[in-house]
Design an enzyme around this catalytic site. Structure first.
Site, PDB file in Angstrom:
ATOM      1  N   CYS A 383      33.021  32.023  27.786  1.00 47.91           N
ATOM      2  CA  CYS A 383      32.873  33.088  26.788  1.00 47.91           C
ATOM      3  C   CYS A 383      34.198  33.306  26.049  1.00 47.91           C
ATOM      4  O   CYS A 383      34.578  32.464  25.249  1.00 47.91           O
ATOM      5  CB  CYS A 383      32.321  34.350  27.438  1.00 47.91           C
ATOM      6  SG  CYS A 383      31.396  35.326  26.237  1.00 47.91           S
ATOM      7  N   HIS A 509      27.563  32.487  30.047  1.00 48.75           N
ATOM      8  CA  HIS A 509      28.150  32.749  31.370  1.00 48.75           C
ATOM      9  C   HIS A 509      27.408  31.962  32.458  1.00 48.75           C
ATOM     10  O   HIS A 509      26.461  32.487  33.049  1.00 48.75           O
ATOM     11  CB  HIS A 509      28.055  34.240  31.699  1.00 48.75           C
ATOM     12  CG  HIS A 509      28.949  35.085  30.871  1.00 48.75           C
ATOM     13  ND1 HIS A 509      30.195  35.493  31.296  1.00 48.75           N
ATOM     14  CD2 HIS A 509      28.782  35.603  29.622  1.00 48.75           C
ATOM     15  CE1 HIS A 509      30.760  36.235  30.351  1.00 48.75           C
ATOM     16  NE2 HIS A 509      29.920  36.311  29.327  1.00 48.75           N
ATOM     17  N   GLU A 511      28.321  31.477  35.382  1.00 42.80           N
ATOM     18  CA  GLU A 511      28.540  32.056  36.715  1.00 42.80           C
ATOM     19  C   GLU A 511      27.419  32.995  37.156  1.00 42.80           C
ATOM     20  O   GLU A 511      27.215  33.209  38.343  1.00 42.80           O
ATOM     21  CB  GLU A 511      29.899  32.781  36.765  1.00 42.80           C
ATOM     22  CG  GLU A 511      30.012  34.098  36.012  1.00 42.80           C
ATOM     23  CD  GLU A 511      30.338  33.942  34.519  1.00 42.80           C
ATOM     24  OE1 GLU A 511      30.078  32.866  33.948  1.00 42.80           O
ATOM     25  OE2 GLU A 511      30.829  34.927  33.921  1.00 42.80           O
TER      26      GLU A 511
HETATM   27  N1  GLN Z   1      35.029  39.491  23.597  1.00 42.43           N
HETATM   28  C1  GLN Z   1      34.251  38.342  23.289  1.00 42.43           C
HETATM   29  C2  GLN Z   1      33.013  38.671  22.470  1.00 42.43           C
HETATM   30  O1  GLN Z   1      32.566  39.778  22.468  1.00 42.43           O
HETATM   31  C3  GLN Z   1      33.889  37.564  24.536  1.00 42.43           C
HETATM   32  C4  GLN Z   1      33.047  38.333  25.508  1.00 42.43           C
HETATM   33  C5  GLN Z   1      33.025  37.757  26.887  1.00 42.43           C
HETATM   34  O2  GLN Z   1      33.917  36.996  27.268  1.00 42.43           O
HETATM   35  N2  GLN Z   1      32.033  38.134  27.679  1.00 42.43           N
HETATM   36  O3  GLN Z   1      32.453  37.830  21.843  1.00 42.43           O
END
Ligand code: GLN
Length: 536
Positions: A383, A509, A511
């Protein structure tokens, strides 16, 4: 079975005794006997969900496939049972109250005075029973967050009292307590447990089974004493001894007979044999590694391990799969700079850059990625970690010095990561991101495809910002490949780098969906690449 049984798990004496792990272990034991089980967490705080909570408060925010931002215990439930949970599996006081207040505003209560009992407790009871009604489950295990005696958890305990009364032998209460060891006296002490059961009794709830966390084995005298003081049978006093991995707990609970005791108390015939082959195989692999790798986890919440719970567990699953011990070094991205970069990272066989929000620590993450890219160290960016990899490539390969995400610098000349159009007018922070499961189409010629061995996968998201497609061709021409995209909207979901053994950044994600039964393919691939590196 043609009835749903309800098991409530409460906690006393202290918080953090591991109600989530005990609940997940019990679910696993019942599931191993062929029963259909689901687990629910009731959280007494007033936030509607943990989505807006800082990870320092309650650890990571776990995201379900249907896009609910939930408590991290749901992660344990999924990792143990290999079954997806949904919004219905996590209910907070905030959600209960907002529902009751909405009903009151609509006039649903027909002029009644709206009160904690019965309106709030009825709403809680509905949420518990809903799972049983909808899911065709043999068992619904409901974990009550917090510790008995907290003001916040009173309505939940009251709902348990009422349900137990209504349901008779279809419901039971498992109470988790602590038996502290006083080194000076050389003794285990039962008084805190007695007191916490008394607190429960004052609220009208008699626990049926006591699970006692302890650092030393409970002998029969202690078990008898606890039983006598707490109105439970001695066989219902279950020892939960400290153990080196949470994945031992189902086995320990089985040896202590937690599942047979539950069945006996609910008058269910104990005639199904538990099948534990897969779990035992996993434990065998976990405990007998043939290799070892050092992985750096670069993030900004490194002081608190719970902030990256699912990532750490995914490494355990992937390590077992690869017969590889995974040593994790948590590195604060704020401490990384040009001068110490080499010293901080040179011993690593793999670098994971963690998800996150906001500016703090971002430049350290970008430096670590540059190091991984240039030194050909296996890299997994999740992410924000993927977004940083995109920024790093723009700055250091495409020559766009000022490149950034508009989250970090709204006026950057090169917004290589930018907010999605549909997010632009949203001002509320709660529940407004791109959340939950989305399809991703993989290109065959990629490390991602090699790991998944599938062309279409579904992965969970939690973010507002995206790869800016305006720059896509420039990236591809310079050697950053787009190896996964959202088939409906052509959003970039996975990037990789050519001429690098394993450099994968994912907008989603992975995970959240790694389990004991199904370690996540990308974590498995990443550890495999790190293992290869140690052989060089
Ligand atoms: N801050 C970033 C976004 O909102 C990544 C979010 C995250 O890593 N879950 O796109």
């Amino acid at each position: 079975m043609n009835r749903t049984n309800y098991i409530f798990v409460t906690g006393g004496v202290a918080s953090s005794l591991g109600k989530g792990i005990i609940s997940a272990s019990l679910a696993k034991l019942l599931q191993a006997r062929g029963y259909k089980v689901t687990i629910q967490k009731l959280d007494p705080y007033i936030n509607v969900d943990p989505g807006t909570l800082n990870p320092y408060e309650h650890g990571e925010c776990y995201v379900t496939i249907d896009g609910a931002e939930t408590d991290l215990d749901l992660g344990h439930y999924e990792r143990f049972t290999n079954q997806p949970t949904t919004q219905a599996n996590n209910v907070t006081t905030g959600r209960i109250y907002s529902e009751v207040i909405n009903k009151e505003r609509r006039g649903d209560y027909l002029g009644e005075t709206v009160q904690i009992i019965p309106h709030i407790t009825d709403e809680i009871k509905n949420r518990i029973k809903l799972l049983g009604n909808e899911g065709d489950f043999d068992f619904v295990i409901t974990e009550i967050g917090g510790t008995v005696g907290d003001i916040e958890s009173l309505p939940f305990v009251e709902a348990v009292r009422q349900l137990k009364w209504e349901m008779g032998n279809q419901a039971l209460v498992v109470h988790l307590t602590l038996i502290p060891y006083l080194a000076a006296a050389g003794e285990l002490k039962t008084k805190p447990t007695q007191n916490s059961v008394k607190q429960l009794l004052q609220l009208g709830v008699q626990p049926d089974i006591l699970v006692c966390r302890t650092e030393h084995h409970l002998n029969i005298n202690i078990r008898n004493k606890i039983a006598q003081f707490c109105n439970v049978e001695t066989t219902s006093v279950i020892e939960s001894i400290d153990t080196e991995t949470i994945y031992n707990v189902p086995i320990l609970m089985k040896e202590e007979g937690l599942d047979t005791e539950v069945l006996r108390k609910l008058n269910i015939k104990d005639n199904k044999k538990a099948v534990f082959t897969q779990w035992n195989n996993f434990l065998k692999r976990l405990k007998n590694p043939t290799h070892e790798v050092n992985i750096g986890l670069i993030g900004k919440y490194v002081e608190l391990k719970d902030s990256y719970k699912s990532i750490l567990e995914s490494f355990i699953h992937a390590g077992a799969k690869n017969l590889c011990k995974v040593n994790i070094q948590m590195i604060s991205s704020e401490t990384i700079n040009e001068d110490n970069l080499n010293d901080s990272l040179k011993k690593l066989d793999g670098i994971l850059v963690a998800p996150g929000f906001g500016n703090r620590g971002i430049e350290g993450k970008i430096l670590a990625i540059k190091y991984a890219r240039e030194n050909k160290i296996p890299f997994l960016g999740i992410c924000l970690g993927m977004q940083c990899a995109v920024i790093e490539f723009a700055r250091n390969v495409l020559g766009k010095e000022d490149a950034n995400s508009t989250e970090m610098n709204a006026r950057t000349k090169f917004p290589v990561i930018d907010i999605m159009d549909e997010q632009k007018d949203i001002h509320n922070l709660g529940g407004t991101m791109r959340l939950g499961g989305y399809k991703c189409q993989l290109s065959k010629d990629s490390n991602a495809y090699k790991s998944y061995n599938k062309e279409i996968v579904t992965e969970r998201h939690r973010h507002r910002y995206e790869f800016n497609n305006i720059y896509r061709n420039e990236y591809i021409n310079a050697g950053m490949k787009v190896t996964g995209t959202n088939p409906k909207r052509d959003l970039v979901e996975i990037i990789e780098i050519e001429n690098h053994p394993w450099f994968v950044g994912v907008q989603f994600h992975p995970e959240y969906s790694s389990t004991v039964a199904n370690p996540h393919p990308l974590f498995v691939g990443f550890i495999k690449a790190a293992k290869e590196k140690t052989k060089l």
